[in-house]
Design an enzyme around this catalytic site. Structure first.
Site, short mmCIF file in Angstrom:
data_model
loop_
_atom_site.label_atom_id
_atom_site.label_comp_id
_atom_site.label_asym_id
_atom_site.label_seq_id
_atom_site.Cartn_x
_atom_site.Cartn_y
_atom_site.Cartn_z
N GLY A 18 20.09 -38.43 18.42
CA GLY A 18 19.90 -38.78 19.65
C GLY A 18 19.18 -38.08 20.53
N ILE A 19 19.46 -37.79 21.73
CA ILE A 19 18.50 -36.86 22.67
C ILE A 19 18.27 -35.67 22.07
CG2 ILE A 19 18.39 -35.57 24.82
CD1 ILE A 19 19.74 -37.99 26.14
N ASP A 38 25.37 -29.19 14.91
CA ASP A 38 25.72 -30.48 14.99
C ASP A 38 27.04 -30.64 14.34
OD1 ASP A 38 24.22 -33.45 16.10
OD2 ASP A 38 26.06 -33.78 14.89
N ASP A 64 31.51 -27.59 15.74
CA ASP A 64 32.30 -28.28 16.63
C ASP A 64 32.02 -27.38 17.76
OD1 ASP A 64 34.35 -28.88 18.45
OD2 ASP A 64 35.85 -29.47 17.11
N TYR A 156 34.68 -39.14 31.45
CA TYR A 156 33.50 -39.02 31.21
C TYR A 156 32.64 -38.50 32.62
CZ TYR A 156 28.49 -39.58 29.65
OH TYR A 156 27.21 -39.34 29.53
N LYS A 160 30.57 -34.74 33.62
CA LYS A 160 29.33 -34.65 33.96
C LYS A 160 29.04 -33.95 35.25
CE LYS A 160 28.02 -35.92 29.91
NZ LYS A 160 27.22 -35.06 29.07
N THR A 191 19.57 -44.53 22.42
CA THR A 191 20.04 -43.82 21.18
C THR A 191 21.24 -44.55 20.62
OG1 THR A 191 21.86 -42.74 22.73
CG2 THR A 191 19.72 -41.62 22.59
#
Length: 268
Positions: A18-19, A38, A64, A156, A160, A191
């Site tokens: 992804g990003i 990752d 993790d 979520y 953020k 993504t």
């Protein structure tokens, strides 16, 4: 593209997909040495193999980010290899779509633990190493959900928003150590995680009409912003959040012909 990051050591959490992988490829092209973290071991192996096959100096750790000893070990390994960490990109995170009334305690804790606590652990462990060197730059990948929320993302979006407050407070604490920290708020970036929207034959085109620049974002768009934020060009910038969303959170662009709104005429 110039190698303005030549020789710099950049740690990228979530760097195998992804990003994060887009950021890794950008920094690789600029001559940086990379430590990828990752949780997906297979993706991590693939990313490291691809980049090393292109001549990039790169290593990886399956981590993790909620596991402090594992993050600490990755930081220690980076220091053993290259003696320093010049920059951290905290891109690891998880998302879940669930109505507020259906969010379980376990779901809430998982999102908070990864997105907020995990980022705290990453930043603290890397910043401790940077503080000893008296310099460093950190970029936290947040989201436009920090201020432009969507339904069914209460947990979520809370993380953020929390990241933006965390970055601002951390900037004050880290500045005396010569460390800058900033955030990026991506909009809809193509993504694997966003494919549920970007590839939807109905919802995708409908949402795309809301983006003033008329296209989806790409990981390379976020990578370009991250490259600027860790560079010397941003040496006087800390505690800020850069929104990279094609203009979608600016407001509403009304698609009407002149004079169609009540009370509006062409001769006003």
């Amino acid at each position: 593209m110039t190698e303005r990051e030549a020789g710099r050591v950049v740690m990228i959490a979530g760097g195998a997909q992804g990003i994060g992988y887009g950021v890794a490829r950008r920094f690789a092209s600029e001559g940086a040495r990379l430590m990828l973290l990752d949780i997906d071991h297979q993706a991590l192996q693939k990313a490291v193999a691809e980049l090393s096959g292109e001549g990039v100096e790169v290593a990886g750790h399956r981590v993790d980010i909620t596991d402090r000893p594992a993050v600490h070990a990755a930081v220690a390994d980076t220091l053993d290899r290259w003696a320093r960490i010049d920059a951290l990109i905290a891109s690891a995170g998880v998302v879940e779509i669930r109505p507020l009334l259906d969010i379980t305690d376990a779901s809430w804790r998982r999102i908070i633990d990864v997105n907020l606590t995990g980022t705290f652990i990453l930043v603290q462990e890397a910043a401790r190493a940077m503080a000893r060197a008296g310099t460093g730059a950190i970029v936290v990948i947040a989201s436009t959900n920090a201020f432009f929320v969507e339904a069914e993302t209460a947990h979520y979006s809370a993380t953020k928003g929390g990241l933006i407050a965390f970055v601002r407070a951390a900037a004050l604490d880290l500045a005396p150590h010569g460390i800058r920290i900033n955030a990026i708020n991506p909009g809809q970036i193509r993504t694997r995680l966003s494919a549920v929207l970007t590839e939807d034959p109905a919802a995708g085109p409908a949402y795309l009409k809301r983006i003033p620049l008329g296209r989806w974002g790409e990981p390379s768009d976020i990578a370009a912003a991250a490259s600027f934020l860790i560079s010397d060009d941003a040496s006087y910038l800390t505690g800020e959040a850069m929104t990279v969303d094609g203009g979608v959170t600016l407001g509403v662009a009304l698609q009407v012909e002149q004079g169609e709104l009540p009370g509006l005429s062409s001769d006003r």
